[in-house]
Design a protein around this motif. Structure first.
Motif, PDB file in Angstrom:
ATOM      1  N   ARG A 150      46.561  56.292  40.291  1.00 21.61           N
ATOM      2  CA  ARG A 150      45.309  57.009  40.511  1.00 21.61           C
ATOM      3  C   ARG A 150      44.130  56.060  40.346  1.00 21.61           C
ATOM      4  N   ALA A 151      44.269  55.112  39.451  1.00 21.58           N
ATOM      5  CA  ALA A 151      43.148  54.208  39.174  1.00 21.58           C
ATOM      6  C   ALA A 151      43.004  53.127  40.227  1.00 21.58           C
ATOM      7  N   MET A 152      44.098  52.656  40.820  1.00 17.58           N
ATOM      8  CA  MET A 152      44.006  51.622  41.852  1.00 17.58           C
ATOM      9  C   MET A 152      44.870  52.014  43.041  1.00 17.58           C
ATOM     10  N   PRO A 153      44.415  53.013  43.799  1.00 14.84           N
ATOM     11  CA  PRO A 153      45.269  53.553  44.862  1.00 14.84           C
ATOM     12  C   PRO A 153      45.572  52.559  45.966  1.00 14.84           C
ATOM     13  N   MET A 154      44.627  51.671  46.275  1.00 13.54           N
ATOM     14  CA  MET A 154      44.881  50.764  47.395  1.00 13.54           C
ATOM     15  C   MET A 154      46.024  49.822  47.072  1.00 13.54           C
ATOM     16  N   THR A 155      46.026  49.351  45.827  1.00 11.56           N
ATOM     17  CA  THR A 155      47.092  48.444  45.416  1.00 11.56           C
ATOM     18  C   THR A 155      48.442  49.131  45.504  1.00 11.56           C
ATOM     19  N   MET A 156      48.524  50.346  44.993  1.00 12.33           N
ATOM     20  CA  MET A 156      49.821  51.008  44.993  1.00 12.33           C
ATOM     21  C   MET A 156      50.228  51.413  46.388  1.00 12.33           C
ATOM     22  N   LEU A 176      47.746  42.240  40.403  1.00 13.16           N
ATOM     23  CA  LEU A 176      46.556  43.076  40.244  1.00 13.16           C
ATOM     24  C   LEU A 176      46.752  44.081  39.123  1.00 13.16           C
ATOM     25  N   ILE A 177      47.954  44.647  39.038  1.00 15.85           N
ATOM     26  CA  ILE A 177      48.223  45.599  37.961  1.00 15.85           C
ATOM     27  C   ILE A 177      48.056  44.916  36.609  1.00 15.85           C
ATOM     28  N   ILE A 178      48.592  43.700  36.498  1.00 17.45           N
ATOM     29  CA  ILE A 178      48.480  42.971  35.237  1.00 17.45           C
ATOM     30  C   ILE A 178      47.022  42.683  34.906  1.00 17.45           C
ATOM     31  N   GLU A 179      46.230  42.337  35.937  1.00 13.24           N
ATOM     32  CA  GLU A 179      44.804  42.120  35.679  1.00 13.24           C
ATOM     33  C   GLU A 179      44.141  43.392  35.209  1.00 13.24           C
ATOM     34  N   ALA A 180      44.594  44.517  35.742  1.00 10.11           N
ATOM     35  CA  ALA A 180      43.918  45.771  35.421  1.00 10.11           C
ATOM     36  C   ALA A 180      44.316  46.312  34.057  1.00 10.11           C
ATOM     37  N   VAL A 181      45.601  46.312  33.740  1.00  4.95           N
ATOM     38  CA  VAL A 181      46.023  46.949  32.498  1.00  4.95           C
ATOM     39  C   VAL A 181      46.573  45.958  31.470  1.00  4.95           C
ATOM     40  N   GLY A 182      46.749  44.705  31.847  1.00 10.58           N
ATOM     41  CA  GLY A 182      47.103  43.697  30.861  1.00 10.58           C
ATOM     42  C   GLY A 182      48.591  43.498  30.642  1.00 10.58           C
ATOM     43  N   HIS A 183      49.437  44.232  31.322  1.00  9.21           N
ATOM     44  CA  HIS A 183      50.875  44.064  31.132  1.00  9.21           C
ATOM     45  C   HIS A 183      51.577  44.620  32.353  1.00  9.21           C
ATOM     46  N   SER A 239      49.943  38.822  29.005  1.00  7.34           N
ATOM     47  CA  SER A 239      48.528  39.085  28.786  1.00  7.34           C
ATOM     48  C   SER A 239      47.679  37.866  29.067  1.00  7.34           C
ATOM     49  N   ASP A 240      48.269  36.670  29.070  1.00  6.31           N
ATOM     50  CA  ASP A 240      47.412  35.524  29.310  1.00  6.31           C
ATOM     51  C   ASP A 240      46.987  35.427  30.762  1.00  6.31           C
ATOM     52  N   GLU A 241      47.472  36.362  31.595  1.00 10.40           N
ATOM     53  CA  GLU A 241      46.950  36.365  32.947  1.00 10.40           C
ATOM     54  C   GLU A 241      45.625  37.093  33.018  1.00 10.40           C
ATOM     55  N   ARG A 242      45.306  37.839  31.953  1.00  8.21           N
ATOM     56  CA  ARG A 242      43.992  38.464  31.939  1.00  8.21           C
ATOM     57  C   ARG A 242      42.998  37.450  31.421  1.00  8.21           C
ATOM     58  N   PRO A 243      41.869  37.357  32.055  1.00  6.36           N
ATOM     59  CA  PRO A 243      40.907  36.299  31.695  1.00  6.36           C
ATOM     60  C   PRO A 243      40.493  36.342  30.229  1.00  6.36           C
ATOM     61  N   GLU A 244      40.390  37.539  29.663  1.00  5.87           N
ATOM     62  CA  GLU A 244      39.887  37.607  28.275  1.00  5.87           C
ATOM     63  C   GLU A 244      40.894  37.032  27.316  1.00  5.87           C
ATOM     64  N   ALA A 245      42.149  37.108  27.697  1.00  8.53           N
ATOM     65  CA  ALA A 245      43.183  36.706  26.740  1.00  8.53           C
ATOM     66  C   ALA A 245      43.742  35.347  27.064  1.00  8.53           C
ATOM     67  N   GLN A 246      42.973  34.533  27.785  1.00  4.67           N
ATOM     68  CA  GLN A 246      43.553  33.318  28.321  1.00  4.67           C
ATOM     69  C   GLN A 246      43.937  32.317  27.275  1.00  4.67           C
ATOM     70  N   GLU A 247      43.425  32.423  26.070  1.00  3.43           N
ATOM     71  CA  GLU A 247      43.768  31.429  25.069  1.00  3.43           C
ATOM     72  C   GLU A 247      44.975  31.834  24.251  1.00  3.43           C
ATOM     73  N   VAL A 261      40.858  47.705  33.328  1.00  2.00           N
ATOM     74  CA  VAL A 261      39.735  46.918  33.830  1.00  2.00           C
ATOM     75  C   VAL A 261      39.720  47.050  35.336  1.00  2.00           C
ATOM     76  N   ASP A 262      38.570  47.335  35.884  1.00  2.00           N
ATOM     77  CA  ASP A 262      38.500  47.554  37.328  1.00  2.00           C
ATOM     78  C   ASP A 262      38.792  46.275  38.108  1.00  2.00           C
ATOM     79  N   VAL A 263      39.450  46.443  39.223  1.00  2.92           N
ATOM     80  CA  VAL A 263      39.764  45.287  40.065  1.00  2.92           C
ATOM     81  C   VAL A 263      39.028  45.439  41.386  1.00  2.92           C
ATOM     82  N   ALA A 264      38.421  44.375  41.857  1.00  3.74           N
ATOM     83  CA  ALA A 264      37.587  44.447  43.057  1.00  3.74           C
ATOM     84  C   ALA A 264      38.402  44.906  44.260  1.00  3.74           C
ATOM     85  N   ARG A 265      37.778  45.726  45.062  1.00  4.83           N
ATOM     86  CA  ARG A 265      38.462  46.224  46.249  1.00  4.83           C
ATOM     87  C   ARG A 265      38.838  45.089  47.190  1.00  4.83           C
ATOM     88  N   ARG A 266      37.987  44.072  47.221  1.00  7.14           N
ATOM     89  CA  ARG A 266      38.248  42.913  48.089  1.00  7.14           C
ATOM     90  C   ARG A 266      39.607  42.322  47.786  1.00  7.14           C
TER      91      ARG A 266
END
Lengths: 311, 136, 490
Positions: free
Chosen positions: C374-380, C356-363, B125-133, C455-460
C-alpha cells in the motif's frame, strides 16, 4: 630434442617440492617450498625453449606470488584466528582417487593426441609486419593483443577488488600499513642498493622484449620490485591511493591501449598497428604497460589502505 | 635416452594437476587452498607448454607461450584478490576456514551457510543511508 | 563509415574506457558511468538493427584472421544479449547513483563501484561477441574478479565469506575451462570455434568435459550452486541485480556456443541428458529452497538457481539425433534464449524492487513487510510484473520461453522434459506468491498504517525496475524481432 637425465630429475624434483608445499605441516615452509617450486618451473621453461615464460614464472609466479603469500601468512598469524575444521577422513580417499584418475586420464590423452602443427609457421610468416622480432611479444601485443588488453584490465579489477577490503574510515589513505624501519639497519641498506639495480634490469627487460625474450610483464614486475623494496625498507612512504600521479601511472598504459584499439576504426579495424609504425607503437605501448603493470603489482603487494591500530 | 623432451614435462604437468586437486580437496585451510589452485594452474601451463614443444620445429610455438604468460598474470591477479579476501575475512572475525567447510557438507547443507537461515539477525540495514556506518 | 563495425567496437571498448576514466577521476564516476551507459546502449541497439538488416557483423581483431588472430562475431543472438545487458546496466547505473553518492564523492564506494560495474559490463560484452576459446577465458576471469569485488564491497564478515566462496568456485571453474581449452589447442592447433567446428570428434571428450564442467560451475548449476545465494543476497542490491541477471548468462552463453557452434553434440547424448537432468534437479531444488526462505533477497537468489535449470533443458532436447534440423531443435534454441533474456530482465527488476523495499523499511524480512504494497504500489506492481514473467504467464517473455521449450520437448519425443518446465512454473508461482502476499497484507492494528520506520522512496526511482519488468513483458508481446534475430538452432 631429446630428454636427458636432467629433465627427468627436474620433473621429479618439481613434483616433490609441490607435494611438500601442499601437504607439509608448517605454513611458512609450505610457502618457501612453493617459491622454490616456481623457480624450478622456470628452469623447466628454459628446457622447453620458452624463455619469456621462464622470466614471467620466476618474476611473477614465484616472486610476487611468494611475497603476497608471505605477507598474508604474517597477517593471519598475527591475528591468531580460529583453526579451520579438518576434513572428513573419507575425503582423503575420494580426493586421492579423483587426483589419480584425472592425472591418468590426462596422461592417456597425451599419449593418444594426434600430432599437430601449432602456429609457429603462421607467426613466422607475418612476424615482419608485427613490429617486433620477438615472436612471443608479437603474439602478446599484436596478433592476440585483445587478450592482453583484457588481461591488464584483469589486473586492475584485482586491484580494485583488493581496495574494496579497506575500511571506510581508512579510505583514501596511504596504501598498506605504515612500516617503521631503522634508517641504518640492514634492511635500509638493501633499500638503498637494490632498487637502482632492479630499475635498470626492469627497464632493460622492457626494452629488450622487442627482439629477445623479455617484455612489458617481465620488466614491469622487476620495476615493481624496485618500488616495493624502497617502500618496505621505509625509504619512501607508500603512495596515497588517490594520488594523481599514481593514478596516471596506473592508467596511462591501459587507456592508451584502449584508445589505440578504438582508433583502428579509422582503418576499419580494431586494434590495428599499421606495419610502418608498428615498431614505434609497440615500443611505446610496452613502456606504458610496463609502468602500469609495475604500479598495479606494487599496489597489490602494499595492500589496501589500513590503519595501524588493528591487529 | 630415447625420450622426446616434452614427454617428462607433460607427464609432470598432469601429475601436478592431480596433486593440486588432491591438495585442494583435503586442505581446509584457505592459504593452502590458494597454493593448491596455483599448483593446478601451473600444472596446466606446464602441460600446455610441453605439448607445444611436440612438433619437430626448431623453435617453440609462441602462441602457447603468450597464452601461458597471460595465464600467469591472470593467476596472480586472482591470487592477490583471494589472499586479500582471506585476510579481510579473518580480520572481521572469520577464522582461517570458511564456515561449514568440509567438502561433503558444502554440497549437502545449503541453509547452514553463514547463518543465512532464520533466527539469525540479517543486517541489510547498512543499505539505508542513515545506517551506513553500522558495519564499519 | 562502417557503422555496424563502429557499433560493434564501441559496445566492447566504451565500457572498458569508462572504467579506466572512472578510476582516473573518481569524483565524477557517476557522470562518467552515465555517459558511457548511454553511449553503449545506443551502440548496442544500433548494432541490433544493423544485424537485423544486414546479417552478422564479423571482425578479425587487428586484421589477423584465425587461427593466428581472434575473431569477433556479432550475430542476432549476440546482439540480443548485448542489448539486454546494456538496458539492465543502464537502469542499474541510474538506480545506484543515489545510494553511492550519499556516501560521498570521495568515499570508497564512489571510487570503486563505477569502475567495477563498467569493467563487468565490458567483460560481458567481450564474451558475447568473441569466438576464441582463450579470449573467452580471459573475459570470464574479468567477469569473475569484477563480480567478486562487487560482492565484497559491502564489507561485513558474512559477505566477505560469501565473496571468498564465490571466488574459490569461480577459480575452480576457470581452471577446468582452461584445461579443456588447452587440450583443444594442443589437439587441433587453433582456438577459434569456427575452425574447431570441423575438427572436433569423440576423442576430444576429455577436453569438452573439462570445459563443460568449468562452465556449469560458473553458471551455478546444481550441485555447484552453493556459492550463489549468499553472494547475491549479501552484495549491494544493484550489484545483486547484475550478478543474478547477467553473470551466469555469460558462462551459459559460452557453453551454448561451444556445443552448438563447434561441438559434436550428436555424439554426446549421454552427457547432454545428464546436463538436462542436473537442470531439472536445479529447478526443483532451487524452488524448494526458495520456498523456505524468510528474506526477500534470498528468495530471489534461490529463484536464480532454479531458473538457471531451465536453461539446461535445451541440451537433451536439441542434441537428440532425431531432432537435428527439425523445428523442434529451433524451438529449443529460441526458448532457451528467450528464457535467458526474459529472466535477466525480470530478475534485475526484482532485485531492484527488493532494493527499494530495503531503502523504505530498512530490511527485507517477509514477516515484517505488512503494508509495504500500500505504501509503495508502483514498486510492488513492478515486482508483480516481473513475477509474471518468471512464472511464465502470458504475455511475458517467460511465457514464450516455456511455450517453446514445451513444444520442443514434444517434438523431440521426450515429453518428460516438458514436465520440468511446467512443474517449475508452478513452484515459481508458489515461492513468488509468498513475498507478494507478505507485502499486500495489512498491518494488524490499522490497515492504513505504514510499516514501521517507513521512508518514502522517490517515484522516479520506482520507475526504474518498472522499466525492466515491462521490458520483460515486451519481449513476449513483440517477440517477432527477437525470434528473427535468434534464428534457428545454429
Amino acid at each position: 630434442m631429446m630428454a636427458s637425465h636432467f629433465d627427468i630429475a627436474l620433473c621429479l624434483l618439481i613434483f616433490s617440492v609441490a607435494a611438500a608445499a601442499l601437504l607439509g605441516r608448517q605454513t611458512f615452509m609450505a610457502i618457501v617450498f612453493f617459491i622454490t617450486y616456481g623457480l624450478l618451473l622456470a628452469l623447466a621453461w628454459l628446457r622447453l625453449d620458452a624463455v619469456d615464460v621462464a622470466l614471467a614464472e620466476a618474476a611473477i609466479g614465484a616472486g610476487v606470488t611468494g611475497i603476497l603469500l608471505l605477507i598474508a601468512r604474517a597477517r593471519l598469524k598475527a591475528m591468531d584466528p580460529r583453526d579451520a575444521p579438518l576434513p572428513h577422513p573419507a575425503v582423503r580417499t575420494i580426493a586421492a582417487l579423483a587426483a589419480v584418475s584425472i592425472s591418468a586420464a590426462l596422461g592417456l590423452r597425451i599419449w593418444s593426441l594426434p600430432p599437430s602443427e601449432g602456429l609457429q609457421k603462421a607467426v613466422r610468416a607475418r612476424l615482419s609486419e608485427a613490429g617486433t622480432d620477438n615472436p612471443v611479444t608479437a603474439v602478446l601485443l599484436n596478433f592476440r593483443g585483445w587478450d592482453t588488453l583484457l588481461e591488464t584490465l584483469v589486473l586492475l579489477a584485482a586491484l580494485l577488488g583488493a581496495w574494496t577490503l579497506s575500511r571506510d574510515k581508512d579510505w583514501p589513505g596511504r596504501a598498506g600499513r605504515a612500516h617503521h624501519t631503522l634508517p641504518d639497519g640492514v634492511l635500509a641498506e638493501f633499500g638503498r642498493f637494490l632498487p637502482p639495480v632492479a630499475l635498470t634490469i626492469g627497464v632493460y627487460l622492457v626494452w629488450v622484449g622487442g627482439h629477445q625474450p623479455g617484455g612489458a610483464f617481465q620488466g614491469g614486475t622487476v620495476l615493481a620490485s624496485a618500488w616495493i623494496v624502497t617502500v618496505m625498507t621505509g625509504l619512501l612512504p607508500a603512495p596515497r591511493v588517490d594520488d594523481a600521479s599514481l593514478r596516471t601511472a596506473l592508467l596511462a598504459g591501459p587507456i592508451a591501449f584502449v584508445l589505440l584499439a578504438t582508433a583502428g576504426l579509422f582503418a576499419d579495424r580494431f586494434l590495428y598497428y599499421p606495419p610502418e609504425q608498428a615498431k614505434a607503437l609497440l615500443l611505446g605501448l610496452e613502456a606504458a604497460l610496463a609502468v602500469a603493470i609495475a604500479t598495479t603489482l606494487a599496489l597489490l603487494v602494499f595492500g589496501a589502505p589500513q590503519s595501524r591500530e588493528e591487529t | 635416452m630415447n625420450l622426446e623432451i616434452w614427454i617428462p614435462y607433460a607427464l609432470c604437468g598432469s601429475a601436478l594437476i592431480g596433486l593440486g586437486l588432491y591438495g585442494l580437496l583435503v586442505n581446509a585451510r584457505l592459504l593452502r587452498r590458494i597454493l593448491a589452485f596455483n599448483v593446478i594452474g601451473s600444472g596446466i601451463f606446464l602441460l600446455f607448454g610441453a605439448m607445444a614443444r611436440r612438433s619437430g620445429a626448431p623453435y617453440a610455438d609462441p602462441v602457447p607461450q603468450a597464452m601461458i604468460i597471460t595465464g600467469i598474470v591472470v593467476a596472480i591477479a586472482a591470487t592477490a584478490l583471494a589472499l586479500g579476501l582471506i585476510v579481510a575475512h579473518a580480520r572481521a572475525g572469520g577464522g582461517e576456514g570458511l564456515p561449514g567447510d568440509d567438502a561433503m557438507a558444502e554440497v549437502q547443507d545449503d541453509e547452514g551457510l553463514d547463518g543465512m537461515s532464520d533466527g539469525v539477525s540479517d543486517d541489510v540495514s547498512d543499505e539505508r543511508p542513515e545506517a551506513q556506518e553500522s558495519q564499519r | 563509415m562502417n557503422w555496424p563495425l563502429i557499433a560493434l567496437v564501441l559496445t566492447i571498448s566504451l565500457p572498458l574506457l569508462g572504467a579506466l576514466l572512472a578510476v582516473a577521476s573518481a569524483r565524477f564516476g557517476d557522470w562518467i558511468a552515465g555517459v558511457i551507459a548511454v553511449g553503449t546502449l545506443a551502440a548496442a541497439i544500433g548494432l541490433l538493427f544493423f544485424v537485423n538488416a544486414q546479417g552478422a557483423v564479423t571482425l578479425a581483431v587487428g586484421g589477423w584472421a584465425p587461427p593466428l588472430g581472434i575473431q569477433l562475431i556479432a550475430d542476432g543472438t549476440a546482439t540480443l544479449f548485448l542489448s539486454t545487458t546494456a538496458l539492465i546496466m543502464t537502469i542499474v547505473a541510474l538506480f545506484s547513483a543515489r545510494s553511492i553518492l550519499r556516501r560521498g564523492r570521495n568515499s570508497r564506494e564512489m571510487h570503486l563501484f563505477w569502475p567495477l560495474l563498467l569493467l563487468l559490463w565490458g567483460a560481458l560484452n567481450a564474451i558475447f561477441v568473441s569466438r576464441d576459446l582463450f579470449n573467452l577465458y580471459v573475459g570470464l576471469e574479468l567477469v569473475s574478479l569484477a563480480s567478486v569485488a562487487l560482492v565484497a564491497i559491502e564489507g561485513s564478515r558474512r559477505t566477505l565469506a560469501a565473496a571468498l566462496r564465490y571466488l574459490l568456485f569461480a577459480l575452480t571453474g576457470s581452471l577446468l575451462y582452461l584445461l579443456g581449452a588447452v587440450l583443444l589447442y594442443t589437439a587441433h592447433g587453433t582456438l577459434d570455434l569456427g575452425l574447431l567446428a570441423a575438427q572436433l570428434g569423440p576423442d576430444d571428450g576429455l577436453a569438452l568435459a573439462a570445459i563443460t564442467a568449468g562452465l556449469i560451475v560458473k553458471t551455478a548449476l546444481f550441485p555447484f550452486h552453493v556459492w550463489l545465494p549468499p553472494a547475491h543476497a549479501g552484495a549491494p542490491t544493484p550489484a545483486s541485480a547484475v550478478l543474478s541477471a547477467l553473470v551466469p548468462k555469460a558462462s551459459l552463453y559460452i557453453l551454448l556456443r561451444v556445443w552448438f557452434d563447434a561441438g559434436p553434440i550428436e555424439t554426446a547424448s549421454v552427457a547432454m541428458t545428464f546436463l538436462g537432468a542436473l537442470g531439472a534437479v536445479a529447478v526443483l531444488h532451487g524452488s524448494l529452497m526458495a520456498l523456505r526462505q524468510q528474506r526477500l533477497k534470498l528468495i530471489i537468489a534461490y529463484s536464480t538457481c532454479a531458473q538457471i535449470g531451465y536453461l539446461f533443458v535445451i541440451f537433451p532436447l536439441a542434441a537428440a539425433p532425431a531432432v537435428i534440423g527439425t523445428t523442434g531443435a529451433d524451438a529449443a534454441w529460441q526458448g532457451t534464449v528467450f528464457q535467458a533474456l526474459s529472466h535477466a530482465l525480470a530478475k534485475a527488476a526484482m532485485f531492484l524492487c527488493a532494493g527499494l523495499i530495503i531503502e523504505a523499511v530498512g530490511h527485507d524480512r517477509l514477516d515484517r513487510l505488512a503494508g509495504t504494497a500500500r505504501a509503495m504500489p508502483m514498486t510492488m506492481f513492478a515486482f508483480g510484473l516481473a513475477a509474471i514473467s518468471l512464472m511464465g504467464l502470458p504475455p511475458s517473455g517467460g511465457f514464450i520461453a516455456k511455450y517453446l521449450l514445451v513444444n520442443a520437448a514434444f517434438d523431440a519425443g521426450a515429453p518428460l522434459w516438458s514436465m520440468v518446465v511446467l512443474i517449475g512454473g508452478l513452484l515459481t508461482a508458489a515461492y513468488l506468491v509468498r513475498p507478494l502476499a507478505a507485502t499486500w497484507r495489512s498491518p494488524k492494528d490499522d490497515p492504513n498504517e505504514l510499516p514501521p520506520g517507513f521512508v518514502d522512496v522517490a517515484r522516479r526511482r520506482q520507475l526504474l525496475p518498472m522499466i525492466l519488468a515491462l521490458a520483460s513483458l515486451a519481449l513476449g508481446l513483440f517477440s517477432l524481432l527477437p525470434v528473427t534475430l535468434m534464428g534457428g538452432r545454429p
